[in-house]
Design an enzyme around this catalytic site. Structure first.
Site, PDB file in Angstrom:
ATOM      1  N   ASP A 182      53.561  55.465  -6.930  1.00 45.12           N
ATOM      2  CA  ASP A 182      52.863  56.566  -6.257  1.00 45.12           C
ATOM      3  C   ASP A 182      52.664  57.757  -7.186  1.00 45.12           C
ATOM      4  O   ASP A 182      53.338  57.876  -8.206  1.00 45.12           O
ATOM      5  CB  ASP A 182      53.688  57.035  -5.047  1.00 45.12           C
ATOM      6  CG  ASP A 182      53.378  56.219  -3.804  1.00 45.12           C
ATOM      7  OD1 ASP A 182      52.432  55.425  -3.841  1.00 45.12           O
ATOM      8  OD2 ASP A 182      54.102  56.394  -2.806  1.00 45.12           O
ATOM      9  N   LYS A 193      45.117  54.731  -6.718  1.00 50.28           N
ATOM     10  CA  LYS A 193      43.767  54.569  -7.270  1.00 50.28           C
ATOM     11  C   LYS A 193      43.220  53.167  -7.077  1.00 50.28           C
ATOM     12  O   LYS A 193      43.937  52.187  -7.119  1.00 50.28           O
ATOM     13  CB  LYS A 193      43.812  54.847  -8.779  1.00 50.28           C
ATOM     14  CG  LYS A 193      44.021  56.288  -9.111  1.00 50.28           C
ATOM     15  CD  LYS A 193      43.479  56.606 -10.483  1.00 50.28           C
ATOM     16  CE  LYS A 193      43.763  58.061 -10.818  1.00 50.28           C
ATOM     17  NZ  LYS A 193      44.485  58.183 -12.069  1.00 50.28           N
ATOM     18  N   MET A 237      55.808  68.988   2.905  1.00 51.69           N
ATOM     19  CA  MET A 237      54.351  69.043   3.106  1.00 51.69           C
ATOM     20  C   MET A 237      53.955  70.190   4.040  1.00 51.69           C
ATOM     21  O   MET A 237      53.051  70.035   4.865  1.00 51.69           O
ATOM     22  CB  MET A 237      53.844  67.706   3.695  1.00 51.69           C
ATOM     23  CG  MET A 237      54.087  66.520   2.797  1.00 51.69           C
ATOM     24  SD  MET A 237      53.722  64.947   3.601  1.00 51.69           S
ATOM     25  CE  MET A 237      55.218  64.655   4.523  1.00 51.69           C
TER      26      MET A 237
HETATM   27  C1  LIG Z   1      54.749  62.273   1.176  1.00 50.27           C
HETATM   28  S1  LIG Z   1      56.100  63.361   0.998  1.00 50.27           S
HETATM   29  C2  LIG Z   1      57.195  62.326   0.106  1.00 50.27           C
HETATM   30  C3  LIG Z   1      58.640  62.753   0.188  1.00 50.27           C
HETATM   31  C4  LIG Z   1      59.556  61.864  -0.617  1.00 50.27           C
HETATM   32  N1  LIG Z   1      59.631  60.546  -0.036  1.00 50.27           N
HETATM   33  C5  LIG Z   1      60.957  62.442  -0.770  1.00 50.27           C
HETATM   34  O1  LIG Z   1      61.917  61.850  -0.255  1.00 50.27           O
HETATM   35  O2  LIG Z   1      61.109  63.458  -1.437  1.00 50.27           O
HETATM   36  C6  LIG Z   1      55.501  64.464  -0.238  1.00 50.27           C
HETATM   37  C7  LIG Z   1      56.122  65.832  -0.128  1.00 50.27           C
HETATM   38  O3  LIG Z   1      57.460  65.808  -0.600  1.00 50.27           O
HETATM   39  C8  LIG Z   1      57.762  67.051  -1.189  1.00 50.27           C
HETATM   40  N2  LIG Z   1      58.113  66.810  -2.601  1.00 50.27           N
HETATM   41  C9  LIG Z   1      58.177  65.637  -3.247  1.00 50.27           C
HETATM   42  N3  LIG Z   1      58.623  65.805  -4.507  1.00 50.27           N
HETATM   43  C10 LIG Z   1      58.852  67.125  -4.659  1.00 50.27           C
HETATM   44  C11 LIG Z   1      59.361  67.933  -5.719  1.00 50.27           C
HETATM   45  N4  LIG Z   1      59.712  67.409  -6.892  1.00 50.27           N
HETATM   46  N5  LIG Z   1      59.487  69.264  -5.498  1.00 50.27           N
HETATM   47  C12 LIG Z   1      59.146  69.817  -4.310  1.00 50.27           C
HETATM   48  N6  LIG Z   1      58.663  69.101  -3.275  1.00 50.27           N
HETATM   49  C13 LIG Z   1      58.536  67.775  -3.445  1.00 50.27           C
HETATM   50  C14 LIG Z   1      56.550  67.940  -1.032  1.00 50.27           C
HETATM   51  O4  LIG Z   1      56.695  68.643   0.192  1.00 50.27           O
HETATM   52  C15 LIG Z   1      55.447  66.899  -0.955  1.00 50.27           C
HETATM   53  O5  LIG Z   1      54.304  67.425  -0.330  1.00 50.27           O
END
Ligand SMILES: C[S@@+](CC[C@H](N)C(=O)[O-])C[C@H]1O[C@@H](n2cnc3c(N)ncnc32)[C@H](O)[C@@H]1O
Length: 266
Positions: free
Chosen positions: A49, A71, A186
Protein backbone atom coordinates in the site's frame (compact mmCIF):
# COMPACT_ATOMS: atom_id res chain seq x y z
CA UNK A 1 -18.93 -21.30 0.94
CA UNK A 2 -17.18 -23.90 -1.20
CA UNK A 3 -14.22 -22.10 -2.89
CA UNK A 4 -15.24 -23.47 -6.29
CA UNK A 5 -18.65 -21.75 -5.91
CA UNK A 6 -16.99 -18.41 -5.22
CA UNK A 7 -17.20 -16.02 -8.19
CA UNK A 8 -13.84 -14.48 -7.17
CA UNK A 9 -12.03 -17.77 -7.84
CA UNK A 10 -11.32 -18.13 -11.55
CA UNK A 11 -10.56 -21.24 -13.60
CA UNK A 12 -9.08 -24.36 -12.00
CA UNK A 13 -8.93 -24.02 -8.26
CA UNK A 14 -5.43 -25.07 -7.21
CA UNK A 15 -4.14 -22.71 -4.52
CA UNK A 16 -0.45 -23.34 -3.97
CA UNK A 17 0.45 -20.70 -1.48
CA UNK A 18 -0.50 -18.67 1.49
CA UNK A 19 -1.22 -14.98 1.87
CA UNK A 20 0.37 -13.17 4.81
CA UNK A 21 -1.40 -9.98 5.78
CA UNK A 22 1.51 -8.03 7.24
CA UNK A 23 1.46 -4.73 9.14
CA UNK A 24 4.40 -2.54 8.12
CA UNK A 25 4.05 -0.18 11.09
CA UNK A 26 3.95 3.61 10.85
CA UNK A 27 7.23 4.22 9.02
CA UNK A 28 10.28 3.91 11.28
CA UNK A 29 11.83 0.63 10.07
CA UNK A 30 12.89 -0.15 13.65
CA UNK A 31 9.21 -0.61 14.52
CA UNK A 32 8.65 -3.34 11.90
CA UNK A 33 8.26 -6.85 13.35
CA UNK A 34 10.94 -9.51 12.89
CA UNK A 35 8.26 -11.83 11.53
CA UNK A 36 7.24 -9.29 8.90
CA UNK A 37 10.88 -8.70 7.89
CA UNK A 38 11.49 -12.45 7.54
CA UNK A 39 8.45 -12.77 5.30
CA UNK A 40 9.60 -9.89 3.05
CA UNK A 41 12.98 -11.61 2.69
CA UNK A 42 11.34 -14.85 1.53
CA UNK A 43 8.28 -13.57 -0.34
CA UNK A 44 7.56 -14.55 -3.95
CA UNK A 45 5.12 -11.65 -4.36
CA UNK A 46 4.57 -8.49 -2.28
CA UNK A 47 1.44 -6.39 -2.82
CA UNK A 48 1.95 -3.13 -0.92
CA UNK A 49 0.00 0.00 0.00
CA UNK A 50 0.92 3.67 -0.41
CA UNK A 51 1.65 4.33 3.28
CA UNK A 52 4.41 1.72 3.55
CA UNK A 53 7.75 3.50 4.09
CA UNK A 54 10.54 3.28 1.48
CA UNK A 55 12.95 1.71 4.01
CA UNK A 56 10.56 -1.17 4.57
CA UNK A 57 10.00 -1.62 0.83
CA UNK A 58 13.81 -1.81 0.66
CA UNK A 59 13.69 -4.99 2.82
CA UNK A 60 11.83 -6.91 0.10
CA UNK A 61 13.81 -9.73 -1.52
CA UNK A 62 15.03 -8.35 -4.87
CA UNK A 63 13.81 -11.55 -6.60
CA UNK A 64 10.21 -10.91 -5.42
CA UNK A 65 7.53 -9.52 -7.67
CA UNK A 66 6.55 -6.11 -6.21
CA UNK A 67 3.07 -4.75 -6.92
CA UNK A 68 1.79 -1.33 -5.84
CA UNK A 69 -1.80 -2.06 -4.77
CA UNK A 70 -2.79 1.53 -5.37
CA UNK A 71 -1.89 1.58 -9.04
CA UNK A 72 -3.08 -0.10 -12.19
CA UNK A 73 -2.66 0.66 -15.85
CA UNK A 74 -3.81 4.16 -16.85
CA UNK A 75 -2.98 5.48 -13.36
CA UNK A 76 -6.42 4.63 -11.99
CA UNK A 77 -6.34 3.23 -8.51
CA UNK A 78 -7.20 -0.42 -8.11
CA UNK A 79 -10.57 -1.21 -6.54
CA UNK A 80 -10.66 -3.30 -3.38
CA UNK A 81 -12.19 -6.30 -5.25
CA UNK A 82 -9.40 -6.10 -7.82
CA UNK A 83 -6.76 -6.26 -5.09
CA UNK A 84 -8.44 -9.28 -3.54
CA UNK A 85 -8.69 -10.95 -6.94
CA UNK A 86 -4.99 -10.25 -7.53
CA UNK A 87 -4.08 -11.87 -4.18
CA UNK A 88 -6.17 -14.93 -5.00
CA UNK A 89 -4.49 -15.29 -8.40
CA UNK A 90 -1.00 -14.84 -6.95
CA UNK A 91 -1.68 -17.39 -4.19
CA UNK A 92 -2.68 -19.94 -6.85
CA UNK A 93 0.81 -19.92 -8.36
CA UNK A 94 3.18 -18.68 -5.62
CA UNK A 95 4.13 -20.07 -2.20
CA UNK A 96 4.51 -16.85 -0.18
CA UNK A 97 2.34 -13.87 -1.03
CA UNK A 98 2.71 -10.88 1.29
CA UNK A 99 -0.01 -8.26 1.50
CA UNK A 100 1.84 -5.35 3.12
CA UNK A 101 -0.20 -2.60 4.76
CA UNK A 102 0.74 0.53 6.69
CA UNK A 103 0.41 0.36 10.49
CA UNK A 104 -1.66 -2.61 11.59
CA UNK A 105 -3.77 -4.42 8.96
CA UNK A 106 -6.77 -4.77 11.28
CA UNK A 107 -6.86 -1.11 12.39
CA UNK A 108 -8.67 0.97 9.76
CA UNK A 109 -6.76 -0.95 7.10
CA UNK A 110 -9.55 -3.08 5.62
CA UNK A 111 -7.49 -6.10 6.66
CA UNK A 112 -10.54 -7.82 8.11
CA UNK A 113 -12.48 -7.48 4.86
CA UNK A 114 -9.55 -8.67 2.73
CA UNK A 115 -8.90 -11.65 4.98
CA UNK A 116 -12.58 -12.58 4.92
CA UNK A 117 -12.64 -12.61 1.10
CA UNK A 118 -9.50 -14.75 0.96
CA UNK A 119 -10.82 -17.23 3.52
CA UNK A 120 -14.09 -17.48 1.56
CA UNK A 121 -12.04 -18.18 -1.57
CA UNK A 122 -10.32 -21.07 0.20
CA UNK A 123 -6.92 -19.37 0.44
CA UNK A 124 -4.80 -19.87 3.58
CA UNK A 125 -4.21 -16.52 5.27
CA UNK A 126 -2.25 -15.43 8.31
CA UNK A 127 -2.17 -11.98 9.86
CA UNK A 128 1.07 -10.47 11.20
CA UNK A 129 0.14 -7.43 13.31
CA UNK A 130 1.98 -4.13 12.97
CA UNK A 131 2.45 -1.12 15.24
CA UNK A 132 -0.50 1.14 14.53
CA UNK A 133 0.09 4.83 13.82
CA UNK A 134 -2.51 5.80 16.45
CA UNK A 135 -0.18 4.50 19.15
CA UNK A 136 3.24 5.14 17.60
CA UNK A 137 2.77 8.71 16.34
CA UNK A 138 1.61 10.10 19.74
CA UNK A 139 4.39 8.15 21.49
CA UNK A 140 7.05 9.70 19.23
CA UNK A 141 5.51 13.12 19.93
CA UNK A 142 5.82 12.58 23.69
CA UNK A 143 2.11 11.95 24.31
CA UNK A 144 1.18 8.88 26.39
CA UNK A 145 -2.41 7.88 25.57
CA UNK A 146 -3.18 6.94 29.15
CA UNK A 147 -1.71 8.38 32.34
CA UNK A 148 -2.71 7.91 35.97
CA UNK A 149 -3.36 11.64 36.43
CA UNK A 150 -4.92 12.49 33.06
CA UNK A 151 -6.67 9.60 31.33
CA UNK A 152 -8.00 6.12 32.11
CA UNK A 153 -9.60 5.47 28.72
CA UNK A 154 -8.75 5.82 25.05
CA UNK A 155 -10.84 5.48 21.90
CA UNK A 156 -9.48 4.88 18.39
CA UNK A 157 -11.90 6.23 15.82
CA UNK A 158 -12.03 7.05 12.12
CA UNK A 159 -12.73 10.63 11.09
CA UNK A 160 -13.41 9.54 7.53
CA UNK A 161 -17.18 9.54 7.76
CA UNK A 162 -17.55 9.33 4.00
CA UNK A 163 -16.63 5.70 4.47
CA UNK A 164 -19.93 5.31 6.33
CA UNK A 165 -21.22 2.87 3.76
CA UNK A 166 -18.55 0.45 4.95
CA UNK A 167 -18.89 1.17 8.66
CA UNK A 168 -21.44 2.24 11.21
CA UNK A 169 -21.65 6.05 11.59
CA UNK A 170 -19.43 7.42 14.35
CA UNK A 171 -21.29 8.43 17.52
CA UNK A 172 -19.21 11.47 18.54
CA UNK A 173 -21.51 12.26 21.46
CA UNK A 174 -20.96 8.83 22.99
CA UNK A 175 -17.20 9.16 22.48
CA UNK A 176 -17.11 12.64 24.07
CA UNK A 177 -18.92 11.25 27.12
CA UNK A 178 -17.03 7.98 27.49
CA UNK A 179 -13.39 8.50 26.61
CA UNK A 180 -10.73 10.76 28.14
CA UNK A 181 -8.33 10.37 25.19
CA UNK A 182 -9.62 10.33 21.60
CA UNK A 183 -7.30 9.20 18.80
CA UNK A 184 -8.61 9.99 15.33
CA UNK A 185 -7.36 8.42 12.10
CA UNK A 186 -8.10 10.15 8.77
CA UNK A 187 -9.66 13.08 10.62
CA UNK A 188 -8.02 16.08 8.98
CA UNK A 189 -10.62 16.77 6.30
CA UNK A 190 -13.53 16.50 8.72
CA UNK A 191 -11.86 18.24 11.65
CA UNK A 192 -14.20 21.21 12.00
CA UNK A 193 -17.26 18.92 11.88
CA UNK A 194 -15.73 16.53 14.45
CA UNK A 195 -14.84 19.41 16.79
CA UNK A 196 -18.34 20.88 16.51
CA UNK A 197 -19.83 17.46 17.37
CA UNK A 198 -17.52 16.94 20.36
CA UNK A 199 -18.10 20.47 21.61
CA UNK A 200 -21.87 20.23 21.35
CA UNK A 201 -21.62 16.96 23.32
CA UNK A 202 -19.98 18.93 26.14
CA UNK A 203 -16.22 18.79 25.47
CA UNK A 204 -14.70 22.13 26.43
CA UNK A 205 -13.13 24.29 23.73
CA UNK A 206 -10.01 24.45 25.97
CA UNK A 207 -9.41 20.71 25.47
CA UNK A 208 -5.88 20.19 24.10
CA UNK A 209 -5.43 18.75 20.60
CA UNK A 210 -2.29 17.42 18.90
CA UNK A 211 -1.94 16.59 15.23
CA UNK A 212 0.99 14.40 14.25
CA UNK A 213 1.87 14.09 10.57
CA UNK A 214 4.09 11.31 9.18
CA UNK A 215 4.59 10.04 12.73
CA UNK A 216 7.83 8.11 13.45
CA UNK A 217 9.38 9.17 10.12
CA UNK A 218 12.24 11.67 9.83
CA UNK A 219 9.74 14.20 8.45
CA UNK A 220 7.36 13.90 11.46
CA UNK A 221 5.73 17.22 12.26
CA UNK A 222 3.26 18.29 14.93
CA UNK A 223 0.65 20.95 15.48
CA UNK A 224 -0.52 21.61 19.04
CA UNK A 225 -3.60 23.62 19.97
CA UNK A 226 -7.06 23.31 21.48
CA UNK A 227 -10.50 22.46 20.15
CA UNK A 228 -11.00 26.23 19.73
CA UNK A 229 -7.81 26.92 17.75
CA UNK A 230 -6.74 23.83 15.84
CA UNK A 231 -8.77 24.30 12.63
CA UNK A 232 -7.36 27.81 12.09
CA UNK A 233 -3.87 26.47 12.83
CA UNK A 234 -4.29 23.68 10.24
CA UNK A 235 -5.29 26.22 7.61
CA UNK A 236 -2.48 28.62 8.50
CA UNK A 237 0.19 25.90 8.47
CA UNK A 238 -1.38 24.12 5.45
CA UNK A 239 -1.03 20.99 7.54
CA UNK A 240 -1.84 17.91 5.46
CA UNK A 241 -2.58 14.20 5.75
CA UNK A 242 -1.53 11.63 6.76
CA UNK A 243 -1.97 12.67 10.35
CA UNK A 244 -3.21 11.33 13.66
CA UNK A 245 -5.23 13.62 15.93
CA UNK A 246 -5.07 13.20 19.71
CA UNK A 247 -7.69 15.00 21.80
CA UNK A 248 -7.52 15.14 25.59
CA UNK A 249 -5.51 16.34 28.56
CA UNK A 250 -2.71 13.83 27.90
CA UNK A 251 -1.54 16.23 25.15
CA UNK A 252 -0.28 18.54 27.93
CA UNK A 253 2.40 15.96 28.79
CA UNK A 254 4.12 16.69 25.51
CA UNK A 255 5.64 19.79 27.14
CA UNK A 256 7.61 17.48 29.46
CA UNK A 257 7.97 14.31 27.37
CA UNK A 258 8.28 15.72 23.85
CA UNK A 259 11.36 17.01 21.99
CA UNK A 260 13.31 13.80 22.40
CA UNK A 261 16.99 13.51 21.59
CA UNK A 262 18.06 11.84 18.31
CA UNK A 263 16.36 8.45 18.02
CA UNK A 264 18.30 5.17 17.94
CA UNK A 265 18.62 4.29 14.28
CA UNK A 266 17.75 0.73 13.34
C1 LIG B 1 -6.33 3.91 6.00
S1 LIG B 1 -5.71 4.44 7.54
C2 LIG B 1 -4.56 3.16 7.85
C3 LIG B 1 -4.18 3.02 9.31
C4 LIG B 1 -3.16 1.94 9.54
N1 LIG B 1 -3.72 0.64 9.28
C5 LIG B 1 -2.56 1.97 10.94
O1 LIG B 1 -2.77 1.03 11.71
O2 LIG B 1 -1.85 2.92 11.26
C6 LIG B 1 -4.69 5.80 7.07
C7 LIG B 1 -4.57 6.83 8.16
O3 LIG B 1 -3.71 6.36 9.19
C8 LIG B 1 -3.02 7.45 9.75
N2 LIG B 1 -1.58 7.23 9.55
C9 LIG B 1 -0.97 6.18 8.97
N3 LIG B 1 0.37 6.29 9.05
C10 LIG B 1 0.62 7.44 9.71
C11 LIG B 1 1.81 8.10 10.15
N4 LIG B 1 3.01 7.59 9.91
N5 LIG B 1 1.67 9.26 10.82
C12 LIG B 1 0.45 9.79 11.08
N6 LIG B 1 -0.70 9.21 10.69
C13 LIG B 1 -0.62 8.04 10.03
C14 LIG B 1 -3.52 8.70 9.06
O4 LIG B 1 -4.62 9.19 9.82
C15 LIG B 1 -3.96 8.14 7.73
O5 LIG B 1 -4.89 8.99 7.10
Amino acid sequence: MNPTDNPMVSGNYTPLGKVYLVGAGPGDPGLFTLKGKGLLEHADVVVYDALVSPQILGMINPQSEKIDAGKRRGNHSRLQEETTQLLIEKAQTNAIVVRLKGGDPFVFGRGGEEMEDLVRAGISVEVVPGVTSGIAAPAYAGIPLTHRLYSSSVTFVTGHEAAGKYRPKVNWTAIAHSSETIVIYMGLHNLSYIIAELNSAGLSLDTPVALIRWGTRPEQSELIGTLATIVTQVEAAQFEAPAIAVIGNVVKLRDILGNREESFEF
